[in-house]
Motif scaffolding. Structure first.
Motif, PDB file in Angstrom:
ATOM      1  N   MET A   1       5.211   8.387  -6.958  1.00 32.90           N
ATOM      2  CA  MET A   1       4.549   8.305  -5.632  1.00 32.90           C
ATOM      3  C   MET A   1       5.573   7.174  -5.648  1.00 32.90           C
ATOM      4  O   MET A   1       6.327   6.357  -5.808  1.00 32.90           O
ATOM      5  CB  MET A   1       3.376   7.899  -6.278  1.00 32.90           C
ATOM      6  N   PRO A   2       6.119   7.030  -4.613  1.00 28.29           N
ATOM      7  CA  PRO A   2       7.024   6.270  -3.982  1.00 28.29           C
ATOM      8  C   PRO A   2       5.771   5.110  -3.617  1.00 28.29           C
ATOM      9  O   PRO A   2       5.577   4.389  -3.618  1.00 28.29           O
ATOM     10  CB  PRO A   2       7.399   6.539  -2.645  1.00 28.29           C
ATOM     11  N   ASP A   3       7.379   3.552  -3.415  1.00 29.27           N
ATOM     12  CA  ASP A   3       6.643   2.437  -3.093  1.00 29.27           C
ATOM     13  C   ASP A   3       5.720   1.974  -1.981  1.00 29.27           C
ATOM     14  O   ASP A   3       4.694   1.131  -2.496  1.00 29.27           O
ATOM     15  CB  ASP A   3       7.822   1.776  -3.086  1.00 29.27           C
ATOM     16  N   GLN A   4       5.982   2.456  -0.793  1.00 24.49           N
ATOM     17  CA  GLN A   4       4.846   2.839  -0.005  1.00 24.49           C
ATOM     18  C   GLN A   4       3.782   3.595  -0.233  1.00 24.49           C
ATOM     19  O   GLN A   4       2.536   2.801   0.541  1.00 24.49           O
ATOM     20  CB  GLN A   4       6.043   3.655   0.931  1.00 24.49           C
TER      21      GLN A   4
ATOM     22  N   TYR B   1       2.213   2.736  -3.009  1.00 19.71           N
ATOM     23  CA  TYR B   1       0.914   1.259  -3.603  1.00 19.71           C
ATOM     24  C   TYR B   1       0.666   0.865  -2.800  1.00 19.71           C
ATOM     25  O   TYR B   1      -0.990  -0.057  -2.592  1.00 19.71           O
ATOM     26  CB  TYR B   1       2.473   1.344  -4.285  1.00 19.71           C
ATOM     27  N   ARG B   2       1.963   0.553  -1.723  1.00 20.08           N
ATOM     28  CA  ARG B   2       1.695  -0.800  -0.371  1.00 20.08           C
ATOM     29  C   ARG B   2       0.498  -0.299   0.651  1.00 20.08           C
ATOM     30  O   ARG B   2      -0.344  -1.380   0.793  1.00 20.08           O
ATOM     31  CB  ARG B   2       2.651  -0.625   0.365  1.00 20.08           C
ATOM     32  N   ARG B   3       0.802   1.080   0.444  1.00 21.00           N
ATOM     33  CA  ARG B   3      -0.911   1.751   1.859  1.00 21.00           C
ATOM     34  C   ARG B   3      -2.007   1.312   0.510  1.00 21.00           C
ATOM     35  O   ARG B   3      -3.061   0.911   1.662  1.00 21.00           O
ATOM     36  CB  ARG B   3      -0.708   2.928   2.399  1.00 21.00           C
ATOM     37  N   ILE B   4      -2.216   1.610  -0.156  1.00 23.72           N
ATOM     38  CA  ILE B   4      -2.889   2.207  -1.252  1.00 23.72           C
ATOM     39  C   ILE B   4      -3.781   0.054  -1.295  1.00 23.72           C
ATOM     40  O   ILE B   4      -5.406   0.463  -1.576  1.00 23.72           O
ATOM     41  CB  ILE B   4      -2.947   2.605  -2.589  1.00 23.72           C
ATOM     42  N   ASP B   5      -2.792  -0.722  -1.516  1.00 29.36           N
ATOM     43  CA  ASP B   5      -2.899  -1.648  -1.899  1.00 29.36           C
ATOM     44  C   ASP B   5      -3.403  -2.365  -0.662  1.00 29.36           C
ATOM     45  O   ASP B   5      -5.010  -2.950  -0.750  1.00 29.36           O
ATOM     46  CB  ASP B   5      -1.834  -2.542  -1.849  1.00 29.36           C
ATOM     47  N   GLN B   6      -3.170  -2.196   0.074  1.00 25.85           N
ATOM     48  CA  GLN B   6      -3.843  -2.620   1.798  1.00 25.85           C
ATOM     49  C   GLN B   6      -5.542  -2.019   2.323  1.00 25.85           C
ATOM     50  O   GLN B   6      -6.808  -2.616   2.442  1.00 25.85           O
ATOM     51  CB  GLN B   6      -2.701  -2.024   3.031  1.00 25.85           C
ATOM     52  N   ARG B   7      -5.701  -0.680   1.828  1.00 25.84           N
ATOM     53  CA  ARG B   7      -7.151   0.212   1.810  1.00 25.84           C
ATOM     54  C   ARG B   7      -7.415  -0.968   0.796  1.00 25.84           C
ATOM     55  O   ARG B   7      -8.923  -1.171   0.664  1.00 25.84           O
ATOM     56  CB  ARG B   7      -6.872   1.140   1.589  1.00 25.84           C
ATOM     57  N   ASP B   8      -7.417  -1.174  -0.314  1.00 25.89           N
ATOM     58  CA  ASP B   8      -8.401  -2.167  -1.012  1.00 25.89           C
ATOM     59  C   ASP B   8      -8.759  -3.415  -1.084  1.00 25.89           C
ATOM     60  O   ASP B   8      -9.636  -3.422  -1.304  1.00 25.89           O
ATOM     61  CB  ASP B   8      -7.413  -2.141  -2.290  1.00 25.89           C
TER      62      ASP B   8
END
Length: 103
Positions: free
Chosen positions: A1-4, A6-13
């Motif tokens: 998975m691209p870094d982008q 993971y960043r979106r998942i972290d923002q959602r969480d």
């Protein structure tokens, strides 16, 4: 998975955590405010029920009689005294009809 991703998942969480925290604080504030209003209204009812006319209270205590029926409007001006009707309501000659629900 691209870094982008993971960043979106972290923002959602993080957004979910914030929303959860806000919901808990809102619920706690609602419980606290309803308790405060309940106590305040209970105190108001108790204060409104206290006799406000010392002469009427004194007459009642001395004679043991309050002078008959209660007045139609209290001297404190806080509202009307509820009185029973002069005669009981007449029975209805038709069946009652109640609509339940919207459909």
């Amino acid at each position: 998975m691209p870094d982008q991703w993971y960043r979106r998942i972290d923002q959602r969480d993080e957004g979910r955590r914030r929303l959860s925290r806000l919901t808990r604080w809102t619920a706690a504030a609602g419980v606290a405010l309803s308790s405060i209003f309940g106590v305040a209204l209970a105190q108001h009812d108790r204060a409104a029920a206290a006799p406000t006319d010392p002469t009427q209270d004194q007459i009642t205590n001395e004679t043991g009689d309050d002078g008959g029926a209660p007045p139609t409007t209290p001297s404190s001006g806080r509202g009307k005294v509820i009185q029973p009707p002069a005669q009981p309501p007449a029975p209805a000659h038709t069946r009652g009809h109640v609509n339940s629900g919207g459909s």
